[in-house]
Write a protein that holds these residues in place. Structure first.
Motif, PDB file in Angstrom:
ATOM      1  N   TYR A  28       0.817  -1.220   0.000  1.00  0.00           N
ATOM      2  CA  TYR A  28       0.000   0.000   0.000  1.00  0.00           C
ATOM      3  C   TYR A  28       0.847   1.265   0.000  1.00  0.00           C
ATOM      4  O   TYR A  28       0.492   2.250  -0.658  1.00  0.00           O
ATOM      5  CB  TYR A  28      -1.008  -0.014   1.147  1.00  0.00           C
ATOM      6  N   PHE A  42      -9.530   4.492   0.003  1.00  0.00           N
ATOM      7  CA  PHE A  42      -9.234   3.612   1.127  1.00  0.00           C
ATOM      8  C   PHE A  42      -9.475   4.326   2.452  1.00  0.00           C
ATOM      9  O   PHE A  42      -9.368   5.543   2.528  1.00  0.00           O
ATOM     10  CB  PHE A  42      -7.779   3.136   1.039  1.00  0.00           C
ATOM     11  N   PRO A  43      -9.727   3.541   3.508  1.00  0.00           N
ATOM     12  CA  PRO A  43      -9.926   4.156   4.825  1.00  0.00           C
ATOM     13  C   PRO A  43      -8.621   4.742   5.356  1.00  0.00           C
ATOM     14  O   PRO A  43      -7.532   4.343   4.930  1.00  0.00           O
ATOM     15  CB  PRO A  43     -10.398   2.986   5.695  1.00  0.00           C
ATOM     16  N   MET A  46      -5.613   1.652   7.753  1.00  0.00           N
ATOM     17  CA  MET A  46      -5.475   0.590   6.749  1.00  0.00           C
ATOM     18  C   MET A  46      -5.323  -0.807   7.350  1.00  0.00           C
ATOM     19  O   MET A  46      -5.144  -1.773   6.614  1.00  0.00           O
ATOM     20  CB  MET A  46      -4.268   0.902   5.858  1.00  0.00           C
ATOM     21  N   GLU A  48      -7.342  -3.135   8.668  1.00  0.00           N
ATOM     22  CA  GLU A  48      -8.247  -4.168   8.145  1.00  0.00           C
ATOM     23  C   GLU A  48      -8.048  -4.378   6.650  1.00  0.00           C
ATOM     24  O   GLU A  48      -8.127  -5.500   6.159  1.00  0.00           O
ATOM     25  CB  GLU A  48      -9.714  -3.821   8.441  1.00  0.00           C
ATOM     26  N   GLN A  49      -7.799  -3.300   5.938  1.00  0.00           N
ATOM     27  CA  GLN A  49      -7.585  -3.409   4.492  1.00  0.00           C
ATOM     28  C   GLN A  49      -6.359  -4.261   4.190  1.00  0.00           C
ATOM     29  O   GLN A  49      -6.370  -5.070   3.276  1.00  0.00           O
ATOM     30  CB  GLN A  49      -7.426  -2.006   3.874  1.00  0.00           C
ATOM     31  N   ARG A  50      -5.302  -4.088   4.955  1.00  0.00           N
ATOM     32  CA  ARG A  50      -4.094  -4.893   4.750  1.00  0.00           C
ATOM     33  C   ARG A  50      -4.386  -6.367   5.006  1.00  0.00           C
ATOM     34  O   ARG A  50      -3.925  -7.244   4.265  1.00  0.00           O
ATOM     35  CB  ARG A  50      -2.964  -4.387   5.641  1.00  0.00           C
ATOM     36  N   LYS A  51      -5.178  -6.656   6.033  1.00  0.00           N
ATOM     37  CA  LYS A  51      -5.561  -8.049   6.312  1.00  0.00           C
ATOM     38  C   LYS A  51      -6.392  -8.618   5.170  1.00  0.00           C
ATOM     39  O   LYS A  51      -6.215  -9.780   4.776  1.00  0.00           O
ATOM     40  CB  LYS A  51      -6.341  -8.142   7.627  1.00  0.00           C
ATOM     41  N   LYS A  52      -7.310  -7.816   4.644  1.00  0.00           N
ATOM     42  CA  LYS A  52      -8.143  -8.267   3.522  1.00  0.00           C
ATOM     43  C   LYS A  52      -7.290  -8.582   2.298  1.00  0.00           C
ATOM     44  O   LYS A  52      -7.512  -9.578   1.620  1.00  0.00           O
ATOM     45  CB  LYS A  52      -9.188  -7.203   3.157  1.00  0.00           C
ATOM     46  N   LEU A  53      -6.318  -7.721   2.010  1.00  0.00           N
ATOM     47  CA  LEU A  53      -5.431  -7.944   0.871  1.00  0.00           C
ATOM     48  C   LEU A  53      -4.716  -9.284   1.000  1.00  0.00           C
ATOM     49  O   LEU A  53      -4.723 -10.098   0.073  1.00  0.00           O
ATOM     50  CB  LEU A  53      -4.401  -6.823   0.754  1.00  0.00           C
ATOM     51  N   HIS A  81     -15.183  -3.427  -6.462  1.00  0.00           N
ATOM     52  CA  HIS A  81     -14.178  -2.397  -6.709  1.00  0.00           C
ATOM     53  C   HIS A  81     -14.703  -1.289  -7.623  1.00  0.00           C
ATOM     54  O   HIS A  81     -14.280  -0.139  -7.490  1.00  0.00           O
ATOM     55  CB  HIS A  81     -12.890  -3.017  -7.264  1.00  0.00           C
ATOM     56  N   TYR A  84     -16.262   1.210  -5.543  1.00  0.00           N
ATOM     57  CA  TYR A  84     -15.293   2.000  -4.787  1.00  0.00           C
ATOM     58  C   TYR A  84     -14.615   3.066  -5.647  1.00  0.00           C
ATOM     59  O   TYR A  84     -13.880   3.902  -5.137  1.00  0.00           O
ATOM     60  CB  TYR A  84     -14.192   1.114  -4.197  1.00  0.00           C
TER      61      TYR A  84
END
Length: 142
Positions: A28, A42-43, A46, A48-53, A81, A84
């Motif tokens: 990221y 993106f929030p 990050m 949770e987003q990193r975990k989702k990735l 996406h 988004y």
């Protein structure tokens, strides 16, 4: 993708998984550096987003031997996406960022053969996702 390429991808991802948090941060940070306009999608936090990735990558890598098993999730992800604000032009940037991250994370284990395997896998999946998100790509005249 050949069975050998799939094996290479899976073996290399097994080396990335233990450093998944650092890999996601690298990804990221690099993405926002090369494509700063996407940061707004993106929030602020990050985590949770990193975990989702990393979870999505693990699922894709694990499903490469049975591509049909991961296509429904890839289709749904592609369509989300769009909502988004993602556009087709983002896919090559994300792909280049993923390859850069893997190269940094794997160091000397990153070989031309491994780079080609990951490039081919990303090409297959991103092509499918773009067709799902934005419609079929035009066919060349025969």
């Amino acid at each position: 993708m050949t069975p050998e390429q799939i094996a290479l991808i899976q073996q290399s991802f097994a080396k990335v998984a233990p450093i998944s948090e650092q890999a996601a941060v690298l990804f990221y940070d690099r993405l926002f550096e090369v494509a700063p306009s996407v940061r707004a999608m993106f929030p602020e936090d990050m985590t949770e987003q990193r975990k989702k990735l990393m979870g999505m990558l693990a699922a894709v890598v694990g499903g490469l031997s049975n591509l049909d098993s991961i296509l429904p999730a890839a289709s749904a992800l592609a369509k989300r996406h769009v909502a988004y604000g993602a556009v087709a032009e983002h896919y090559p940037v994300v792909g280049a960022t993923l390859l850069w991250t893997l190269e940094k994370g794997l160091g000397e284990a990153w070989t031309p053969e491994l780079a080609k395997a990951w490039t081919d896998a990303y090409g297959v999946l991103s092509g499918y996702m773009m067709s799902e998100a934005y419609g079929a790509q035009p066919q060349a005249a025969e």
